[in-house]
Design a protein around this motif. Sequence first.
Motif, PDB file in Angstrom:
ATOM      1  N   ARG A 202       0.828  -1.206   0.000  1.00  9.45           N
ATOM      2  CA  ARG A 202       0.000   0.000   0.000  1.00  9.45           C
ATOM      3  C   ARG A 202       0.864   1.258   0.000  1.00  9.45           C
ATOM      4  O   ARG A 202       0.628   2.190  -0.770  1.00  9.45           O
ATOM      5  N   THR A 205       2.762   1.828  -3.304  1.00  7.54           N
ATOM      6  CA  THR A 205       1.861   2.294  -4.354  1.00  7.54           C
ATOM      7  C   THR A 205       1.516   3.764  -4.167  1.00  7.54           C
ATOM      8  O   THR A 205       1.445   4.533  -5.136  1.00  7.54           O
ATOM      9  N   ALA A 349       7.585   0.741  -4.853  1.00  9.10           N
ATOM     10  CA  ALA A 349       7.534   1.954  -5.668  1.00  9.10           C
ATOM     11  C   ALA A 349       8.469   1.849  -6.866  1.00  9.10           C
ATOM     12  O   ALA A 349       8.114   2.255  -7.981  1.00  9.10           O
ATOM     13  N   ILE A 352       6.918  -0.502  -9.536  1.00  9.32           N
ATOM     14  CA  ILE A 352       5.796   0.133 -10.249  1.00  9.32           C
ATOM     15  C   ILE A 352       6.308   1.144 -11.268  1.00  9.32           C
ATOM     16  O   ILE A 352       5.919   1.123 -12.445  1.00  9.32           O
TER      17      ILE A 352
END
Length: 429
Positions: A202, A205, A349, A352
């Motif tokens: 979480r 992201t 992070a 992504i």
Amino acid sequence: MNRITIALLAALEAVIAVAIGLGIALVPLTILWATGSGLSADWTVFWRAAADVWLLGHGVDLTITLPAAFVSALALPGADAAFTVSIALLGFALLTIALGVGAGRRAGHSAHPLQAAAIVVAVFWGLAALIAVSARHPIASPAAATALLLPGLVYAASVITGLALSRRAVLGALGRRLAAAVRSWVDELNPLAVRLIAESLRSGTIAAAVILAAGALLFCLSLFTRYATVIGLYESLQAGALGGIALTLLQLALLPNAVIWSASWVVGPGFAVGAGSSVSPGATVLGPVPGLPLFGALPDGSAGPGFLVLLVPILAGFAVGMLLRQRMTEPKPSAPILVGQGLAAGVVAGVILGMLAWISAGSAGPGRLQEVGPNPWLVAAFAALEVGLPAVLGLYAGAVSVLPSRFGRSAQAKPASEPASEPASGPTA
């Protein structure tokens, strides 16, 4: 509604989804064909061009082999041999995802959700395959395997996501058994490890989303400050009204790529617009750049925010670290837990942003244009470090702020309980 009606509506929705995406490229080209050539030219050329653009927007590579006369007129280095165009116009993919999620949600609320979802995916996939077959030409040929798979896979994944968002048990007995098996497997794991992994996912992201938002804001500011350059490039192309519309639609399809490239600039590595070029906070080194008006927003190397933008991922990592510490239930978690969770958030992070950089980059033409976009490995590594290490510091800083507040609450609660524990004084009856 009965099954036949649901099937027809699902098929119609798939046709509409394909028509919207393909029509964005085909309608301007068809108008250009009707007004520019007086309906005398071969319309299938414009159809194949629109199909190529639509497929390119879903990650399908195109192999271009230009005629000799066209190569001599363009005088582009490397254009005399076949070259690949692989840079995805992500605006088309985002449109397909949005339409697929909407179709999945509507299928989930129908009387026969699995049937509706299967039909809408099958019809879309079949139409995409027909488009891929019709787009093949000696001059521009899409890669056969990816052309048949990628558009359908993007839409199918979006429909499944829409089904999940509809909050209905649409997977049947097999899906419920599979979900129960996954839940039982998760229950057997260490609850602390499961919670730490979920919090890391979480927080990582969130940090990646903050960096993307900063990239989008930076791109908008760059467009605003270099608006005159962008308009000058439009005027120099002399594309006319219809050509300007087609050019604008092409750049709108490239907007998601531009936002990701700006986020890569915020992280530090920046991106390239051709082999040997570099656009980063440290310096801007550009060679010959395509005359696309969107590239008028590129930094010119003058003084600007520079390395100050690196504060964005650092502050984002520190903030998510403090938020993570506030959500922890343990009063004094061990140092390995704090370090591991902070670094895990940075890795998430980095993964992504690295994946987005990989999707947005590719080849845009022959010669030096074979390298356009950010380096995904550098973006992932920089983002992981710039988010992970500050997240660890944020976790420790959050621990310092949490403990006094908890001790303060306990100190305030203690006097309220003390009078009840004092023995009664005075004579007894």
